[in-house]
Design a protein around this motif. Sequence first.
Motif, short mmCIF file in Angstrom:
data_model
loop_
_atom_site.label_atom_id
_atom_site.label_comp_id
_atom_site.label_asym_id
_atom_site.label_seq_id
_atom_site.Cartn_x
_atom_site.Cartn_y
_atom_site.Cartn_z
N LEU A 131 0.64 -1.41 0.07
CA LEU A 131 0.15 -0.06 0.04
C LEU A 131 0.75 1.12 -0.15
CD1 LEU A 131 -3.11 1.29 -0.25
CD2 LEU A 131 -3.23 1.16 2.65
N LEU A 132 2.07 1.07 1.07
CA LEU A 132 2.61 2.72 1.35
C LEU A 132 3.68 2.42 -0.68
CD1 LEU A 132 4.10 2.05 4.34
CD2 LEU A 132 2.45 3.52 3.44
N ARG A 133 3.79 1.73 -1.04
CA ARG A 133 4.40 1.72 -2.65
C ARG A 133 3.66 2.35 -3.50
NH1 ARG A 133 9.58 -0.67 -3.07
NH2 ARG A 133 9.24 -1.01 -5.05
N GLN A 134 2.34 1.39 -2.99
CA GLN A 134 1.11 2.31 -4.04
C GLN A 134 1.37 3.90 -4.17
OE1 GLN A 134 -2.27 0.47 -3.41
NE2 GLN A 134 -3.71 0.86 -6.63
N ILE A 135 0.90 4.02 -3.12
CA ILE A 135 0.76 5.05 -2.72
C ILE A 135 1.89 6.79 -3.67
CG2 ILE A 135 0.76 7.58 -0.65
CD1 ILE A 135 -0.47 5.47 1.18
N ALA A 136 3.20 5.91 -2.96
CA ALA A 136 4.48 7.02 -3.70
C ALA A 136 4.24 6.44 -4.83
CB ALA A 136 5.68 5.93 -3.32
N GLU A 137 4.02 5.44 -5.85
CA GLU A 137 4.36 5.87 -7.06
C GLU A 137 3.28 6.03 -7.64
OE1 GLU A 137 3.43 1.87 -7.95
OE2 GLU A 137 5.57 1.07 -7.57
N ARG A 138 1.76 6.83 -6.82
CA ARG A 138 0.98 7.28 -7.59
C ARG A 138 0.87 9.00 -7.49
NH1 ARG A 138 -5.07 4.71 -6.48
NH2 ARG A 138 -4.61 2.51 -7.75
#
Length: 605
Positions: A131-138
């Motif tokens: 989830l944190l990876r997705q937040i950074a990428e978005r």
Amino acid sequence: MDFKSLNLSQLLKRLTAFVKPESPGLTPYTLSSAVALTERNSFAGLFTYRFFDETNNLCFLDDSDTPAIGFVLAMNPLMVAGVDTESQVEAVFTAVPPDSIVQFGKLVTPQVENFINIWAQARLVKNKNPLLRQIAERRRDFMLTTAGGPSMLPQTRLHPRMMQWYLAVRIPYKGALSDESEMSTFLRQVLDVRGTVQGALKAAMMDSEVLDEESFKFLLRELLNPHLEPQERVMEQVEGAPLAQDILARNTRVTVRADGRIGFARQAGEPDVVVSSLTVDTAPRTLYLPMMARTLGNPVAWDERITCPYWAYTTVHVLHPDDSKDKLLTTFGLLNKQTMSESPWFRSMMGHLYERKDRAEGLLKETNKGHTLVRAYSGINLYTPMDEARTQTEYVKGLFRRAGFRISEEAYISLPAFMASMPLQYTPAMDPPNKGLQRAWLMSSLHAASMVQIQGDWRGTGEDKGGLLLVSRSGQVATFDLLQTTINYNFVVVAASGSGKSFLTNEIVCDFLSKGGIARIIDVGRSYARFCEIMGGENLIFSPDSPMSLNPFTGIKTEADLNEMMPMLKDLLRLMAYPLTAESETPAYQYQLLEKAITQAWLGA
């Protein structure tokens, strides 16, 4: 219309213009000359950049009038100019030799991709939470999309921007070109001047670094290739070719339009980007340096900013102190004779002479105080699509008007004004008094120091450290990592109710977790309960229905650990025993007894 018919249409227009030219006088002479110049000559050939000295990081220039050597510094701006900043900036003008040109410039572009990618990598390299990876990428995708596309906000235009500040100094060489020893002496003088200028900037709390060849070309390519994508602006160097040919794409079509704007295109036809050149006509009677920050948008206004790329500059020609003062004395004497009459009628008819005399007298007083005479002016180049040029130009004029300036678009001399605005390209021969461009005004060095662009937004603690990814009111991207400090890691979030304190704190926690950290939140009101669940954490709820026990001695393995934790343990047990008694009212001997009891309990365990 297909491609072939489009080319035929353009060909017919050119043929019609050749067979039936417009009537004489319909186009101003200066504009028609600029059109002819760009059509018949290489645009790169109009610039005086010759070659770059990689050893000393100096640029050699030749304008057929006076050869010169120049250098460019990249500066860190001031967030707020102090009361003595003008005198610190004035030291830059007094550090250079007479007839030198000093230019302060601010470049604003949407080239934030490198900054954002470095930040995203810092968030992802140790991040194992999907989830944190997705937040950074978005977050990265959103920033890159809005930099050159839609606005970040629905109600107003706001785009991520990269802002850079520069100082360019051009020093003329007046010696013999064939004398190598004289040239070597001049070269050492330029290097000494550069060191002095950097020292003056550092005294004003502005660190700077010298641009090497790659950084120098990056600056010029950004200014001269606005129609190209960032990756296309990296060009192959032609061995032995002048520097000017290495900063402009060979297939670039530069045109001067009927409205005076300069068009940049990949091929013949409508330009992809147009440049509107604006220069200041008059400044407010009372001017101090913090006022210049408002010319590009009020720093404290949430909806006042220039949303297109631009190059804002102030160019200063440092005059010879003795010669310029002698000329000013002569002018003052003539004006004094012309205004000897006390007749009210004569004063009303010749009011401009009295105003000129007062200005000359004021400048003489400034020279007596030790200030140098200079000729200076400010301007801004706006890079926009054709359909936005008029809107952006009028908006910028309004910003300058609110700050007390009057600025006008160059409709007839846009090409020379644009060329003179480029780093190291303005020369005294372009703009002598009452001739040439007629843009620079005579003023003292202190007055010139109050109209430079050196104030801007903080860029943060470094994108390579991750941290919060923020955008200032003017669009500057910045990062803020709480751990990048030499003092301590304490901080407080203070704001009105409902303004986003919890949201900001959530982002801080996400940053810690993304970099492999551990976060513990003591929450009254369960504002972070849902956030903790989503992030895979554990909620410890204290209530009569579900009593929990926390052992303060857990983790104390050695006597050294016990001594380190002793102050906290004594305070904890004192509060448990006497929760309503103030610390100042607790007798000292009770603390001693508590320490003894804690030590014996731990040793007995």
